[in-house]
Write a protein that holds these residues in place. Structure first.
Motif, PDB file in Angstrom:
ATOM      1  N   ARG A  52       3.006   2.923  18.686  1.00  0.00           N
ATOM      2  CA  ARG A  52       4.432   3.001  18.964  1.00  0.00           C
ATOM      3  C   ARG A  52       4.712   2.697  20.435  1.00  0.00           C
ATOM      4  O   ARG A  52       5.604   1.907  20.766  1.00  0.00           O
ATOM      5  N   GLU A  53       3.961   3.326  21.352  1.00  0.00           N
ATOM      6  CA  GLU A  53       4.183   3.103  22.782  1.00  0.00           C
ATOM      7  C   GLU A  53       3.940   1.645  23.154  1.00  0.00           C
ATOM      8  O   GLU A  53       4.730   1.038  23.892  1.00  0.00           O
ATOM      9  N   LEU A  54       2.854   1.066  22.649  1.00  0.00           N
ATOM     10  CA  LEU A  54       2.561  -0.324  22.970  1.00  0.00           C
ATOM     11  C   LEU A  54       3.579  -1.265  22.337  1.00  0.00           C
ATOM     12  O   LEU A  54       3.944  -2.286  22.944  1.00  0.00           O
ATOM     13  N   ALA A  55       4.040  -0.933  21.140  1.00  0.00           N
ATOM     14  CA  ALA A  55       5.042  -1.772  20.490  1.00  0.00           C
ATOM     15  C   ALA A  55       6.302  -1.857  21.335  1.00  0.00           C
ATOM     16  O   ALA A  55       6.871  -2.937  21.526  1.00  0.00           O
ATOM     17  N   LEU A  56       6.748  -0.728  21.870  1.00  0.00           N
ATOM     18  CA  LEU A  56       7.950  -0.722  22.703  1.00  0.00           C
ATOM     19  C   LEU A  56       7.741  -1.567  23.960  1.00  0.00           C
ATOM     20  O   LEU A  56       8.623  -2.305  24.394  1.00  0.00           O
ATOM     21  N   ARG A  57       6.555  -1.468  24.556  1.00  0.00           N
ATOM     22  CA  ARG A  57       6.276  -2.246  25.767  1.00  0.00           C
ATOM     23  C   ARG A  57       6.187  -3.743  25.450  1.00  0.00           C
ATOM     24  O   ARG A  57       6.731  -4.583  26.173  1.00  0.00           O
ATOM     25  N   TYR A  58       5.473  -4.073  24.377  1.00  0.00           N
ATOM     26  CA  TYR A  58       5.279  -5.480  24.043  1.00  0.00           C
ATOM     27  C   TYR A  58       6.593  -6.145  23.634  1.00  0.00           C
ATOM     28  O   TYR A  58       6.871  -7.285  24.024  1.00  0.00           O
ATOM     29  N   VAL A  59       7.387  -5.442  22.856  1.00  0.00           N
ATOM     30  CA  VAL A  59       8.656  -6.014  22.405  1.00  0.00           C
ATOM     31  C   VAL A  59       9.592  -6.237  23.591  1.00  0.00           C
ATOM     32  O   VAL A  59      10.377  -7.191  23.620  1.00  0.00           O
TER      33      VAL A  59
END
Length: 346
Positions: free
Chosen positions: A296-303
């Motif tokens: 979830r944390e990486l998804a927010l950063r990548y998006v």
């Protein structure tokens, strides 16, 4: 506003805690009262006064939140940022302040910030004629509390103005936390109203401004200070992170190759699978929950990073195909990755 319970925690330079006490004291909140509200020892500032003193990140967070709650002042982080003066963060400070340009100053901040904080990081993202500066914690460690995040980004703008000799306003400002009731101080510090509730906390600067020569640059002193900073960075032991953070780091290193397994991570940490499961249970978490949090944390950063195509993000997170990622992202955020990117980029 609740104050989080103590937990095994990475450490941060104690200078920030002293700044919290000072700015709270100026607003009428005595240090013993604040320390008691935060559940910290009354004599803690004596130990924090040592030049190299550190304290657990969890204690710094408790101090920030207790001060904001006691004073009813969500702008406390920005008030502390406005009081930043040269030399308060020793080698890191001088490395930044002797840089020839603001761009180089930000690059040094990103490199040497580990000297003052175990888990905070800066990601510098070039975007055409702008540079996006994203601030947060390493994956798996959550995010800074609101006053700490505002203190950090506010400090960047304040110090940039001090180095340039005149205000340096960002083109855009965003925070991951919700908007406070009063945003007048935010307008004063950033020259605009930030966007709140974003995927990440970030500033955007015009590269033409960042590449101007700074009037106070000192090449000779700069070489000496950066050499010393490099030496300290090389000598710095690896952060004694909680087991959950170590597991998250191992997961993050493997995500691009597929979903990490318990066996792989346990072997990397020199533990049996059963021992790792037991230790995580003692820390009141489990392997599956940590993987979900990390994704979830990486998804927010990548998006939020326009350098990455949305089609790449699913595979970077270890999903075999995009559709499971899209379902997970909607479950985490209530919107699609494309909708989240549009919001992140304003």
């Amino acid at each position: 506003m609740s104050v989080p319970a103590r937990a095994q925690s990475p450490r941060v330079l104690a200078r920030i805690a002293l700044m919290v006490l000072a700015v709270a004291g100026e607003r009428g909140l005595a240090a013993p009262v604040l320390l008691a509200r935060a559940g910290l020892a009354e004599d803690a500032p004596v130990a924090w006064a040592r030049p190299d003193a550190t304290l657990p990140l969890a204690d710094e967070t408790r101090l920030w939140l207790a001060a904001v709650e006691a004073l009813g002042d969500p702008g406390l982080g920005l008030r502390a940022a406005r009081q930043i003066r040269a030399g308060q963060f020793d080698v890191l400070d001088y490395a930044v302040r002797t840089a020839p340009t603001l761009r180089e100053a930000l690059q040094r901040l990103a490199r040497y910030n580990a000297l003052v904080h175990d888990v905070a990081q800066f990601d510098l993202q070039p975007q055409g004629q702008t540079l996006r500066v994203v601030h947060g914690f390493i994956p798996g460690m959550g995010q800074p509390c609101a006053p700490a995040s505002e203190f950090t980004l506010g400090s960047l703008v304040v110090v940039a103005g001090q180095l340039a000799g005149s205000p340096v306003w960002p083109l855009a400002v965003q925070f991951a936390h919700p908007a406070p009731a009063d945003v007048s101080l935010h307008r004063a510090v950033f020259g605009q109203l930030p966007a709140f509730g974003a995927a990440v906390s970030a500033l955007v600067f015009d590269t033409a401004v960042l590449d101007r020569a700074l009037p106070g640059a000192d090449p000779g002193l700069s070489r000496i200070v950066t050499a010393h900073a490099e030496q300290l960075l090389a000598q710095r032991p690896a952060a004694d992170l909680p087991l959950a953070a170590q597991v998250s780091r191992q997961m993050a290193e493997r995500l691009a190759q597929g979903t990490p397994t318990l066996a792989e991570v346990a072997a990397a940490l020199h533990l049996s699978e059963r021992s790792l499961q037991r230790k995580l249970a003692q820390a009141q978490t489990c392997f599956a929950d940590l993987l979900e949090q990390l994704r979830r944390e990486l998804a927010l950063r990548y998006v939020a990073d326009p350098r990455l195509a949305l089609g790449e993000v699913a595979y970077l997170l270890g999903f075999a195909e995009p559709s499971p990622f899209h379902r997970a992202f909607r479950r985490w955020t209530g919107c699609t990755p494309a909708e989240a990117r549009r919001r992140a980029l304003g």
